[in-house]
Design a protein around this motif. Sequence first.
Motif, PDB file in Angstrom:
ATOM      1  N   LYS A  67       0.804  -1.223   0.000  1.00 26.88           N
ATOM      2  CA  LYS A  67       0.000   0.000   0.000  1.00 26.88           C
ATOM      3  C   LYS A  67       0.837   1.274   0.000  1.00 26.88           C
ATOM      4  O   LYS A  67       0.420   2.293  -0.559  1.00 26.88           O
ATOM      5  N   ASP A  68       2.012   1.229   0.656  1.00 28.73           N
ATOM      6  CA  ASP A  68       2.806   2.447   0.823  1.00 28.73           C
ATOM      7  C   ASP A  68       4.020   2.517  -0.086  1.00 28.73           C
ATOM      8  O   ASP A  68       4.298   3.566  -0.683  1.00 28.73           O
ATOM      9  N   GLU A  69       4.776   1.421  -0.184  1.00 25.90           N
ATOM     10  CA  GLU A  69       6.048   1.464  -0.896  1.00 25.90           C
ATOM     11  C   GLU A  69       5.894   1.316  -2.406  1.00 25.90           C
ATOM     12  O   GLU A  69       6.583   1.986  -3.166  1.00 25.90           O
ATOM     13  N   VAL A  70       5.000   0.431  -2.858  1.00 22.39           N
ATOM     14  CA  VAL A  70       4.828   0.250  -4.300  1.00 22.39           C
ATOM     15  C   VAL A  70       4.380   1.545  -4.982  1.00 22.39           C
ATOM     16  O   VAL A  70       4.933   1.921  -6.022  1.00 22.39           O
ATOM     17  N   PRO A  71       3.401   2.310  -4.442  1.00 24.47           N
ATOM     18  CA  PRO A  71       2.999   3.556  -5.110  1.00 24.47           C
ATOM     19  C   PRO A  71       4.115   4.594  -5.190  1.00 24.47           C
ATOM     20  O   PRO A  71       4.061   5.484  -6.059  1.00 24.47           O
ATOM     21  N   LYS A 112      13.700  -1.003  -2.754  1.00 26.89           N
ATOM     22  CA  LYS A 112      14.210  -1.927  -1.737  1.00 26.89           C
ATOM     23  C   LYS A 112      14.583  -1.179  -0.456  1.00 26.89           C
ATOM     24  O   LYS A 112      14.315  -1.661   0.651  1.00 26.89           O
ATOM     25  N   THR A 113      15.166   0.004  -0.616  1.00 25.96           N
ATOM     26  CA  THR A 113      15.528   0.801   0.564  1.00 25.96           C
ATOM     27  C   THR A 113      14.278   1.213   1.334  1.00 25.96           C
ATOM     28  O   THR A 113      14.230   1.139   2.567  1.00 25.96           O
ATOM     29  N   GLY A 114      13.243   1.646   0.612  1.00 27.40           N
ATOM     30  CA  GLY A 114      11.999   2.030   1.274  1.00 27.40           C
ATOM     31  C   GLY A 114      11.368   0.869   2.025  1.00 27.40           C
ATOM     32  O   GLY A 114      10.841   1.039   3.130  1.00 27.40           O
ATOM     33  N   CYS A 115      11.427  -0.329   1.452  1.00 28.00           N
ATOM     34  CA  CYS A 115      10.874  -1.510   2.125  1.00 28.00           C
ATOM     35  C   CYS A 115      11.664  -1.836   3.392  1.00 28.00           C
ATOM     36  O   CYS A 115      11.074  -2.205   4.416  1.00 28.00           O
ATOM     37  N   SER A 116      12.981  -1.714   3.330  1.00 23.80           N
ATOM     38  CA  SER A 116      13.793  -1.962   4.523  1.00 23.80           C
ATOM     39  C   SER A 116      13.458  -0.964   5.627  1.00 23.80           C
ATOM     40  O   SER A 116      13.329  -1.330   6.801  1.00 23.80           O
ATOM     41  N   ARG A 117      13.284   0.296   5.262  1.00 23.11           N
ATOM     42  CA  ARG A 117      12.945   1.313   6.272  1.00 23.11           C
ATOM     43  C   ARG A 117      11.567   1.041   6.884  1.00 23.11           C
ATOM     44  O   ARG A 117      11.359   1.254   8.086  1.00 23.11           O
ATOM     45  N   ALA A 118      10.631   0.559   6.077  1.00 19.73           N
ATOM     46  CA  ALA A 118       9.315   0.199   6.607  1.00 19.73           C
ATOM     47  C   ALA A 118       9.454  -0.956   7.602  1.00 19.73           C
ATOM     48  O   ALA A 118       8.776  -0.983   8.643  1.00 19.73           O
ATOM     49  N   TRP A 119      10.284  -1.888   7.294  1.00 20.10           N
ATOM     50  CA  TRP A 119      10.550  -3.028   8.168  1.00 20.10           C
ATOM     51  C   TRP A 119      11.123  -2.560   9.504  1.00 20.10           C
ATOM     52  O   TRP A 119      10.685  -2.971  10.578  1.00 20.10           O
ATOM     53  N   TRP A 120      12.090  -1.658   9.436  1.00 15.26           N
ATOM     54  CA  TRP A 120      12.690  -1.117  10.667  1.00 15.26           C
ATOM     55  C   TRP A 120      11.659  -0.336  11.476  1.00 15.26           C
ATOM     56  O   TRP A 120      11.639  -0.398  12.702  1.00 15.26           O
ATOM     57  N   ARG A 121      10.805   0.433  10.776  1.00  9.86           N
ATOM     58  CA  ARG A 121       9.815   1.246  11.477  1.00  9.86           C
ATOM     59  C   ARG A 121       8.834   0.362  12.248  1.00  9.86           C
ATOM     60  O   ARG A 121       8.480   0.657  13.400  1.00  9.86           O
ATOM     61  N   LEU A 122       8.395  -0.729  11.641  1.00 11.32           N
ATOM     62  CA  LEU A 122       7.498  -1.647  12.341  1.00 11.32           C
ATOM     63  C   LEU A 122       8.186  -2.258  13.556  1.00 11.32           C
ATOM     64  O   LEU A 122       7.561  -2.471  14.596  1.00 11.32           O
ATOM     65  N   GLN A 123       9.441  -2.520  13.435  1.00 10.96           N
ATOM     66  CA  GLN A 123      10.207  -3.037  14.572  1.00 10.96           C
ATOM     67  C   GLN A 123      10.245  -2.023  15.710  1.00 10.96           C
ATOM     68  O   GLN A 123      10.017  -2.371  16.873  1.00 10.96           O
ATOM     69  N   ASP A 124      10.517  -0.767  15.361  1.00 11.57           N
ATOM     70  CA  ASP A 124      10.579   0.269  16.392  1.00 11.57           C
ATOM     71  C   ASP A 124       9.230   0.446  17.084  1.00 11.57           C
ATOM     72  O   ASP A 124       9.158   0.633  18.303  1.00 11.57           O
ATOM     73  N   GLU A 125       8.157   0.382  16.288  1.00 12.26           N
ATOM     74  CA  GLU A 125       6.825   0.525  16.881  1.00 12.26           C
ATOM     75  C   GLU A 125       6.533  -0.613  17.849  1.00 12.26           C
ATOM     76  O   GLU A 125       5.902  -0.414  18.893  1.00 12.26           O
TER      77      GLU A 125
END
Length: 400
Positions: free
Chosen positions: A80-84, A129-142
């Motif tokens: 929903k967020d990274e592909v667009p 790929k960088t945006g997806c990694s940052r999303a992954w890290w953000r979910l971890q932080d949350e």
Amino acid sequence: MENKREKHDGIGAIRCETKHNQHRRSYWHDYHEKGLYMITMVIGERKRLFGTIVGRANGRPGTDEAPHILLSELGQCVLKDEVPKIHRYYPEVEVWRVAMMPDHIHLLLWVRESLRDSKHLGMVVRGFKTGCSRAWWRLQDEAVLGGEAPSTTAAPTTSSSAAVVVPIAVSTTAVPTASSSAAAVPKASPLGKEPLRPVLFEKGYHDRIINRPGMLENIKRYMDENPLRARIREECPRLMERQLHLWIGGREYAAFGNLFLLKYPMKEPVFFHRKDPKTGQPTEQTADYQKEHDRLLRIAEEGTVLVTPGISKGESLIVSDALDACFPLILLQKEPIGEYWKPSQRRFYACAAGHLLILYPWHLDGSTDYSRFHQLNDYAREICEATEMRILNYSALAHK
């Protein structure tokens, strides 16, 4: 990293890959210019982080019973967020289709005009790929800030390849979601120290240039049918065996398909020269060929396994007719079978139905096509002559 093993041909040592590199690039192609591509990116260590597969192989298409993926929170975020963002940052690039699997993702990208400022397709993929990694890290932080203990393993799943396929015209808000509240992520690094964290995808990517009539429809069908193929592999494991080191009559092979065909007592080699030795005509045009063709298909219908490399025209016609009729077939090939190798769609479904076993002999002479042709036919005869006890020493063939 490629896993390689050493082989000897009696003259000197050569190197042969047993795990083949999937990051194919067409070095002759200009990736700055317009084009249509299917891009594949794989999660590091093949971790299944994008969701969980549900459904049955025989489920009715278009219903909840058909194989599909329930996206994890990470999977939803990527879709929903990274592909667009791809089109947002690169207006020249349109995302025509997305197919998400638990451990990888396919993107069908249309670069409709030349990329600006010397940018190229690799930069587009790297940014995604960088945006997806940052999303992954953000979910971890949350998860950490919310007092949850972040998981170090993927969400439970029964397959690694079923996909959610999203054409560009379909709203991603309708995609089903997994019941878990957060995507599986590795142990948290200190907040604010992103460079210490692992990236989501493994290095590189695979691209397939779509440049032939009909190829686009085949690619779209391939993406659509990923869930079904995954479920078939899971529900029919004995018919979809993949073995990289298999011994048959003292010779080493890699194999894909129904290994139990090796236990059939009746096997028949299929061998035809390209030209009739007597007349010089193409073999498949002679009356003798038609007579033998009919005999082979008749005994196959009665349960005999046909064994052939299917190289000459006469052999390939027998292979095609046997596949059409769902007759038992062992097919030898000169192309290596690696850990992630898959046959063509037609042969895949023949394997899934239990009618086909594909073999690749490791110690195949690579000097000329002529020598490989005769070697493969010699091996076909060996397989037919081997007794059941000599076929191989492999426990998966034993009845439980």
